[in-house]
Design an enzyme around this catalytic site. Structure first.
Site, PDB file in Angstrom:
ATOM      1  N   ASN A   1       1.517   7.936   4.999  1.00  0.00           N
ATOM      2  CA  ASN A   1       0.353   7.475   4.251  1.00  0.00           C
ATOM      3  C   ASN A   1      -0.864   7.623   5.158  1.00  0.00           C
ATOM      4  O   ASN A   1      -1.067   6.832   6.065  1.00  0.00           O
ATOM      5  CB  ASN A   1       0.571   6.010   3.840  1.00  0.00           C
ATOM      6  N   TRP A   2      -1.658   8.644   4.875  1.00  0.00           N
ATOM      7  CA  TRP A   2      -2.797   8.938   5.768  1.00  0.00           C
ATOM      8  C   TRP A   2      -4.002   8.040   5.506  1.00  0.00           C
ATOM      9  O   TRP A   2      -4.988   8.115   6.226  1.00  0.00           O
ATOM     10  CB  TRP A   2      -3.195  10.409   5.632  1.00  0.00           C
ATOM     11  N   LYS A   3      -3.938   7.258   4.428  1.00  0.00           N
ATOM     12  CA  LYS A   3      -5.050   6.366   4.085  1.00  0.00           C
ATOM     13  C   LYS A   3      -6.368   7.168   4.054  1.00  0.00           C
ATOM     14  O   LYS A   3      -6.358   8.328   3.652  1.00  0.00           O
ATOM     15  CB  LYS A   3      -5.091   5.180   5.048  1.00  0.00           C
TER      16      LYS A   3
ATOM     17  N   HIS B   1      -0.147  -0.458  -3.128  1.00  0.00           N
ATOM     18  CA  HIS B   1      -0.253  -0.711  -1.682  1.00  0.00           C
ATOM     19  C   HIS B   1      -1.067  -1.988  -1.471  1.00  0.00           C
ATOM     20  O   HIS B   1      -2.017  -2.262  -2.216  1.00  0.00           O
ATOM     21  CB  HIS B   1      -0.922   0.475  -0.990  1.00  0.00           C
TER      22      HIS B   1
ATOM     23  N   GLU C   1      -3.309  -2.745   0.513  1.00  0.00           N
ATOM     24  CA  GLU C   1      -4.762  -2.542   0.675  1.00  0.00           C
ATOM     25  C   GLU C   1      -5.435  -2.378  -0.695  1.00  0.00           C
ATOM     26  O   GLU C   1      -6.578  -2.795  -0.883  1.00  0.00           O
ATOM     27  CB  GLU C   1      -5.024  -1.345   1.604  1.00  0.00           C
TER      28      GLU C   1
ATOM     29  N   GLU D   1       6.492  -3.690   2.437  1.00  0.00           N
ATOM     30  CA  GLU D   1       5.528  -3.666   3.532  1.00  0.00           C
ATOM     31  C   GLU D   1       4.964  -5.071   3.735  1.00  0.00           C
ATOM     32  O   GLU D   1       4.022  -5.468   3.019  1.00  0.00           O
ATOM     33  CB  GLU D   1       4.382  -2.709   3.208  1.00  0.00           C
TER      34      GLU D   1
ATOM     35  N   GLY E   1      -0.532  -1.927  10.238  1.00  0.00           N
ATOM     36  CA  GLY E   1      -1.637  -1.529  11.098  1.00  0.00           C
ATOM     37  C   GLY E   1      -1.913  -2.504  12.238  1.00  0.00           C
ATOM     38  O   GLY E   1      -2.934  -2.402  12.909  1.00  0.00           O
TER      39      GLY E   1
ATOM     40  N   SER F   1       3.762  -0.760  10.758  1.00  0.00           N
ATOM     41  CA  SER F   1       3.881  -0.467  12.189  1.00  0.00           C
ATOM     42  C   SER F   1       5.196   0.233  12.551  1.00  0.00           C
ATOM     43  O   SER F   1       5.787  -0.031  13.606  1.00  0.00           O
ATOM     44  CB  SER F   1       3.685  -1.740  13.021  1.00  0.00           C
TER      45      SER F   1
ATOM     46  N   GLY G   1       2.072   4.685   8.283  1.00  0.00           N
ATOM     47  CA  GLY G   1       0.630   4.904   8.303  1.00  0.00           C
ATOM     48  C   GLY G   1       0.201   5.616   9.569  1.00  0.00           C
ATOM     49  O   GLY G   1       0.302   6.841   9.701  1.00  0.00           O
ATOM     50  N   GLY G   2      -0.256   4.846  10.545  1.00  0.00           N
ATOM     51  CA  GLY G   2      -0.831   5.401  11.769  1.00  0.00           C
ATOM     52  C   GLY G   2       0.024   6.457  12.452  1.00  0.00           C
ATOM     53  O   GLY G   2      -0.495   7.465  12.957  1.00  0.00           O
TER      54      GLY G   2
HETATM   55  P1  PGA Z   1       1.025   1.385   9.462  1.00  0.00           P
HETATM   56  O1  PGA Z   1       0.714   1.455   7.883  1.00  0.00           O
HETATM   57  O2  PGA Z   1       2.266   2.228   9.702  1.00  0.00           O
HETATM   58  O3  PGA Z   1      -0.191   1.963  10.121  1.00  0.00           O
HETATM   59  O4  PGA Z   1       1.271  -0.052   9.791  1.00  0.00           O
HETATM   60  C1  PGA Z   1       1.743   1.449   6.927  1.00  0.00           C
HETATM   61  C2  PGA Z   1       1.172   1.452   5.537  1.00  0.00           C
HETATM   62  O5  PGA Z   1       0.185   0.747   5.284  1.00  0.00           O
HETATM   63  O6  PGA Z   1       1.678   2.151   4.641  1.00  0.00           O
END
Ligand code: PGA
Length: 256
Positions: free
Chosen positions: A13-15, A101, A103, A173, A179, A213, A234-235
């Site tokens: 997930n590149w956001k 998600h 967010e 999640e 994050g 994470s 994500g990251g």
């Molecule tokens: P993260 O994000 O791996 O950077 O914690 C995961 C996500 O929000 O899908």
């Protein structure tokens, strides 16, 4: 060691990262690394909307890598300024879509009802929804994590026919782990994911991904758990070499 017959899926997930050119540069660096990644894992890349078309074009002929969007509208078309519909996504070759998600829920006020309508729209149009659920730190500390995520799961999938439910992917999640570098203990995550898997009928064979994470050095610990079938990353998905290494680590020692 995932459940027997459950697909293993790892999605990046590149956001809100990468321009179209940067996304294509990722693909160009990632494709030569594919032979090093066991075929037992389905790979999904989820770039931002503006890079989806370029990434889909670059991946034409490379069936191992699927493309997903990070959200979409519940409507097919119409007067919805700024929205992107499921038919617009399938038209350019998108196969997956992340829905609900945290967010989106927390920052953009997406409700359980919105998520459910989006799940139906995705399935109607042949997209695979990756439905994300998760509890806040306060909910975890109050001991209500299981109740919170099972309620979100039931709300998102309410009323779906069993054959429709079988087509989705779920992602657990914990919001406090996204994050933050503060990942959820794999045993604790597995326990919550067991609660998710058993909260409704029809989820026995649905892949449930852990997210929050996920890194190269913890992914295998998650993947070994009976209720964890993959990751939503994500990251650690933003760098092609790093993501390929994470995918290899996810498969290490697992049954092919
Ligand atoms: P993260 O994000 O791996 O950077 O914690 C995961 C996500 O929000 O899908």
């Amino acid at each position: 060691m995932t459940g027997v017959g459950v697909r293993r899926v790892v999605a990046g997930n590149w956001k809100m990262h990468k321009t179209a050119d940067e996304a294509v540069a990722f693909v160009d660096a990632f494709l030569p690394l594919l032979p090093s990644i066991p075929e037992s894992v389905d790979i999904v890349l989820c770039p931002p909307f503006t890079a989806l078309d370029a990434v889909c074009r670059r991946l034409r002929g490379h069936d191992r890598v699927n493309v997903g969007a990070q959200t979409m509208s519940w409507a097919q078309n119409g007067a919805f300024t700024g929205e992107i519909s499921a038919p617009m996504l399938t038209d350019i070759g998108v196969r997956y879509v992340i829905l609900g998600h945290s967010e989106r829920r927390q920052l953009f006020n997406e409700t359980d009802g919105d998520v459910r309508r989006k799940v139906v729209a995705a399935l109607t149009n042949g997209l695979t929804p990756i439905v994300a659920v998760g509890e806040t730190l306060a909910e975890r500390e109050a001991g209500t994590a299981d109740d919170c995520v099972t309620a979100q799961t039931r709300a998102a999938l309410d009323g779906l026919a069993p054959d429709a439910t079988a087509k989705i992917v779920l992602a657990y999640e914990p919001i406090w782990a996204i994050g933050t570098g503060r990942n959820c203990d794999a045993g604790d995550a597995d326990a919550v994911m067991h609660a998710i898997r058993t909260c409704m009928r029809g989820l026995e064979r649905v892949p449930i991904l852990y997210g929050g994470s996920v890194k190269i050095d913890n992914v295998f610990d998650y993947m070994q758990r009976p209720n964890i079938d993959g990751g939503l990353v994500g990251g650690a998905s933003l760098d092609p070499e790093g993501f390929a290494a994470l995918l290899r680590a996810a498969c290490e020692g697992t049954r092919v």
